[in-house]
Scaffold this motif. Structure first.
Motif, PDB file in Angstrom:
ATOM      1  N   LYS A  28       1.041  41.691  16.610  1.00 34.23           N
ATOM      2  CA  LYS A  28       2.473  41.941  16.815  1.00 34.23           C
ATOM      3  C   LYS A  28       2.744  43.416  16.536  1.00 34.23           C
ATOM      4  CE  LYS A  28       6.892  39.665  15.756  1.00 34.23           C
ATOM      5  NZ  LYS A  28       7.377  39.307  17.098  1.00 34.23           N
ATOM      6  N   VAL A  80       4.883  32.235  17.328  1.00 32.88           N
ATOM      7  CA  VAL A  80       4.838  31.030  16.490  1.00 32.88           C
ATOM      8  C   VAL A  80       5.795  29.991  17.076  1.00 32.88           C
ATOM      9  CG1 VAL A  80       5.295  30.093  14.180  1.00 32.88           C
ATOM     10  CG2 VAL A  80       4.137  32.305  14.428  1.00 32.88           C
ATOM     11  N   THR A  81       6.910  30.442  17.648  1.00 28.96           N
ATOM     12  CA  THR A  81       7.856  29.508  18.265  1.00 28.96           C
ATOM     13  C   THR A  81       7.255  28.937  19.554  1.00 28.96           C
ATOM     14  OG1 THR A  81       9.478  31.107  17.496  1.00 28.96           O
ATOM     15  CG2 THR A  81      10.321  29.204  18.678  1.00 28.96           C
ATOM     16  N   THR A  93      11.326  33.501  16.989  1.00 28.98           N
ATOM     17  CA  THR A  93      11.763  33.247  15.617  1.00 28.98           C
ATOM     18  C   THR A  93      13.237  33.631  15.472  1.00 28.98           C
ATOM     19  OG1 THR A  93       9.551  33.545  14.743  1.00 28.98           O
ATOM     20  CG2 THR A  93      11.363  33.974  13.212  1.00 28.98           C
TER      21      THR A  93
END
Ligand SMILES: *Cc1c(COP(=O)(O)O)cnc(C)c1O
Length: 321
Positions: free
Chosen positions: A169, A227-228, A264
């Motif tokens: 990221k 992550v989502t 997120t």
């Protein structure tokens, strides 16, 4: 220095800071005091990695997964966190406690830092860790959550995965920001960038999903593995909906029954229009709604979340170093 024109902070210029708490230089400070050196490579070269996790109703959501991604990024960039994961958790929790926020946007950053001699050799730099907790923020505002975000598909390719590893990221956002201006000029609210083959990649801080004939697709390469995004894929499996990571063409996106984006910052968010085409009549589609409900329900499930006060405090972090 005498009065007169000079490099002063002018409150009338609208420079304000959100409420919140930061951890920088091994100290907790209000957001307005969280500052880095202009010689930090994080600033001069975008040489940094970061992660964002959110706290909802006093609980971190999938903190372990965010920390794992952050530590992987740090290792890939050959940087070093000056402490272990348990102390990292304690610092993040302390930022949220001191910020007194129930719903928070919590960022952790490791920059290359500065070298004491200003050498150009990145190995000489001392990595800088920063964290902060500010009020929860969303890619989509309340209005967009009810009618769907109005997106533009840009012809700008997202920076290629052979140049910058997208699974780390990072702050290489000039392509995304150029895309945002293109979207505003086209009368849209947000943007999707393509990859080197002209298939969809991602937008500024979010992944994209298309639903075609009860089959869900999200791009498989050239994207940050959100992550989502991962959560959406896992929840779709729970819902027994077929979902895959695969190339997603612009034509397939525009022909979709439903489109949604994930981050997120906002969770699962509906898309209303793509360059004027409305996949689900300017409203969240039925699967998008089911997925959104399930996503937020998981935020109180102890398997997926942990209470801020259940995490180690700074008094007991030493056990892990
Ligand atoms: C953070 C980010 C996302 C979304 O990831 P989440 O972990 O779901 O928040 C998508 N694309 C980019 C470029 C990002 O930086």
């Amino acid at each position: 220095m005498a009065d007169g024109p000079g490099p002063q902070l002018r409150p009338e210029a609208g420079l304000t800071f959100p409420p919140g708490c930061a951890y920088i230089g091994s100290q907790f400070v209000p957001m307005s005091e969280a500052k880095i050196s202009v010689l930090d490579w994080g600033f001069l070269r975008s040489d940094a990695t970061y992660d964002v996790v959110h706290v909802w109703k006093g609980r971190f959501f999938r903190l372990d997964v965010h920390i794992e991604r952050f530590l992987n990024g740090i290792a890939k960039l050959r940087m070093e966190l000056p402490f272990g994961p348990e102390r990292l958790q304690a610092i993040l929790a302390e930022c949220v406690r001191r910020a007194e926020l129930n719903d928070a946007y919590v960022e952790m950053i490791l920059t290359r830092g500065t070298s004491p001699t200003f050498s150009r050799d990145p190995r000489d730099a001392i990595n800088t860790f920063i964290a902060f907790a500010i009020p929860f923020g969303s890619v989509a505002n309340a209005d967009q959550m009810t009618r769907g975000v109005n997106l533009h598909v840009s012809s700008i390719p997202r920076i290629g995965p052979d140049s910058v590893d997208p699974t780390v990221k990072n702050y290489h956002w000039l392509d995304l920001v150029a895309g945002l201006y293109e979207a505003y000029d086209a009368g849209a609210e947000n943007v999707l960038l393509v990859d080197g083959d002209g298939n969809l990649a991602e937008g500024p801080g979010f992944n994209v999903f298309a639903v075609n004939d009860d089959q869900v697709t999200t791009p498989d390469r050239g994207v940050l593995e959100g992550v989502t995004r991962r959560t959406a894929l896992e929840l779709l499996a729970e819902l027994q909906v077929k979902a895959k990571t695969a190339p997603l063409s612009i034509a397939a996106l525009k022909a979709a029954d439903e489109v949604f984006i994930t981050s997120t910052a906002g969770g699962v968010m509906p898309v209303g229009r793509i360059d004027g085409v409305a996949p689900s009549a300017d409203a969240p589609g039925p699967l998008t709604q089911r997925l959104t409900e399930r996503y937020w329900a998981k935020h109180t499930d102890p398997v997926w979340s942990v209470g801020v006060d259940e995490l180690p405090t700074l008094d007991d972090w030493r056990r892990d170093d």
